[in-house]
Write an enzyme that holds these catalytic residues in place. Sequence first.
Site, short mmCIF file in Angstrom:
data_model
loop_
_atom_site.label_atom_id
_atom_site.label_comp_id
_atom_site.label_asym_id
_atom_site.label_seq_id
_atom_site.Cartn_x
_atom_site.Cartn_y
_atom_site.Cartn_z
CB SER A 93 -0.93 -0.04 1.21
OG SER A 93 -1.75 1.11 1.27
CE1 TYR A 107 0.16 4.92 -5.79
CE2 TYR A 107 0.49 6.51 -4.01
CZ TYR A 107 0.80 5.30 -4.62
OH TYR A 107 1.75 4.48 -4.06
CE LYS A 111 -0.59 2.03 -3.80
NZ LYS A 111 -0.22 0.61 -4.07
#
Length: 244
Positions: A93, A107, A111
């Site tokens: 992660s 992004y 995650k």
Amino acid sequence: MAAEYPERIFVTELDVTNPASIEAAIAAGAARFGRIDTVVNNAGVSIVSIFEATPMDVIRGIFETNVFGVMNVMRAITPYFREQGSGAIVNISSSVGFAATPLLSVYVASKHAIEGLTESLSYELESQNISVKLVEPGAIRTTSFTSNTMSASQDMSIPASYQSYFDHMMNAMMNYPFENADEKQVAEQVYSAACDESDRLRYLAGPDAEEMAELRFAQSEEKYLTVMRKLMGQAAWRNNQDQD
């Protein structure tokens, strides 16, 4: 490395967006070593952008690798581990998976999805004697990951009303206030996660990730957001706007 250590390293193609490629890689790995004990989901791409100006096809492309790619691999390896009676899945992660930053919204969202997926499956797959872990690196500048990062300034236009904010925050990101992680720290945490038989879920990699975790989890939400705005340069940008 494969040429130097042929008895220990086997390299084959695996495209996380192609289920057939994943199945072939798993079969090739099992044939080469006799069994697979751990799968590490490390593939990832990022983008620096203003969310409002980020095309949906670009957003979907990020999720195809970062989220659906991880799901593809996990779905492919789970039956193998279940039949084998054991196995470990380690998902890479990021510290932004629990502490978001601006200009990385897509992004960050991907995650956060991996964080939730991994925690949920850590309970579910425990019933099949399969462990699922998270490794959360901080910022890393010594690998090729930045070459997988698209920049809004290069790939899409920035709305005029965001330009001063974008420039300010990009400068703040370049002057990151913490010591960066490095690939060795990440590798050590991956190894620890793969070998750890406890119920531990998260493995921080890098001093900046540790600092961010302390900020996120050791104080109130109000204080955390105040400190983050200061660290990320958000507070300074607000002050400049007020003065203007």
